[in-house]
Design an enzyme around this catalytic site. Structure first.
Site, PDB file in Angstrom:
ATOM      1  CB  ALA A 165      41.288   9.245  18.920  1.00  0.00           C
TER       2      ALA A 165
ATOM      3  CG  ASN B 114      44.518   4.104  24.912  1.00  0.00           C
ATOM      4  OD1 ASN B 114      44.458   2.989  25.388  1.00  0.00           O
ATOM      5  ND2 ASN B 114      44.631   5.183  25.668  1.00  0.00           N
TER       6      ASN B 114
ATOM      7  CG  HIS C  65      45.360   9.479  15.928  1.00  0.00           C
ATOM      8  ND1 HIS C  65      46.439   9.396  16.781  1.00  0.00           N
ATOM      9  CD2 HIS C  65      44.352  10.045  16.648  1.00  0.00           C
ATOM     10  CE1 HIS C  65      46.093   9.881  17.965  1.00  0.00           C
ATOM     11  NE2 HIS C  65      44.839  10.277  17.905  1.00  0.00           N
TER      12      HIS C  65
END
Length: 267
Positions: free
Chosen positions: A124, A189, A219
């Protein structure tokens, strides 16, 4: 044409396999899928019959040149070293597994000994190139802030059975990436990936925010050294079948595979 095997056929695995058959059929032949919960000899996927490996040994004995893991942290720990020992390259999507320094060292040593490669997907995230560049310049620090809806975080070991509030925005976790992946193994992750590319999971600062008004994941990674600073922010929708993961996690595997097969390498 490379021959490829896939470990994992959950929500993200289904996206990956369908995209692989659609987009990269001239570069890769999918020789089989291994997933412990699947039964039968094969699956019908987009009009094609794809073999199912009855066990991991069958995958190891297959003609696959490359094995893609898209099954979770446990799969990397259980199978990664054996895949490399069998002279097959390994693609890791569950990058959080590499916060385990002993496991990372084992994979590196086995890759060297067998002459194979371990490929890390961006998941991502993105921007591995600039993050690595700033780190190599020296004196870099890395910070990651991930914002997700509480339902995608609830159930994590760090929360010890408590649910996050649905009426206010709160900080669910602050610490380093190594502690983050231990406490939120299905959510962080990205943090481990950023640390792996730069200063290490134990030196990467992480803030995990729970926001009830958030419909997807955001993020924001900041890498800074004395000479330069990069801030990378990525927002994506969650997979409706797996709200703890972003759909881009599956597509990043496809992008990596396409890059490996292409005469032009982007990074």
């Amino acid at each position: 044409m490379k021959e490829l095997a896939v470990i994992g056929y959950g929500a993200l695995g289904k996206i990956l396999v369908s995209a692989l058959l659609d987009r990269l059929r001239d570069d890769y032949r999918l020789v089989g899928i291994y997933d412990q919960v699947l039964e039968g000899d094969s699956l019908q996927i987009d009009g094609e019959t794809i073999p199912l490996f009855p066990n991991f040994d069958a995958l190891i004995d297959s003609r696959a040149d490359l094995v893609v893991e898209i099954a979770g942290v446990g799969a990397v720990k259980a199978y990664g070293e054996e895949i490399l020992r069998a002279h097959k390259d390994l693609v890791i999507s569950s990058v959080g597994s590499l916060a385990d320094e002993a496991l990372l060292a084992q994979l590196v040593e086995m890759a060297k000994a067998s002459g194979q490669k371990v490929h890390i997907t961006s998941g991502a995230l993105g921007g591995f190139d600039i993050m690595r560049t700033l780190y190599l310049m020296g004196g870099a620090t890395t910070e990651v802030q991930s914002t997700k809806a509480p339902k995608s975080l609830n159930g994590a070991p760090y929360l010890a059975g408590k649910d996050l509030p649905t009426d206010e925005k709160v900080t669910a976790f602050e610490g380093n990436a190594k502690a983050a992946i231990a406490g939120f193994p299905k959510n962080t992750n990205v943090s481990v990936a950023a640390g792996l590319v730069t200063c290490g999971a134990d030196q990467t600062r992480v803030r995990l925010v729970s926001d009830p008004e958030k419909s997807g994941n955001t993020h924001r990674v900041t890498v800074e050294n004395p000479s330069a600073k990069a801030t990378i922010e990525i927002s994506s929708k969650v997979d409706p079948k797996n709200p703890k993961s972003s759909v881009t996690a599956a597509w990043s595997v496809l992008a990596l595979l396409q890059n490996l097969a292409s005469p032009i390498q982007f990074f």
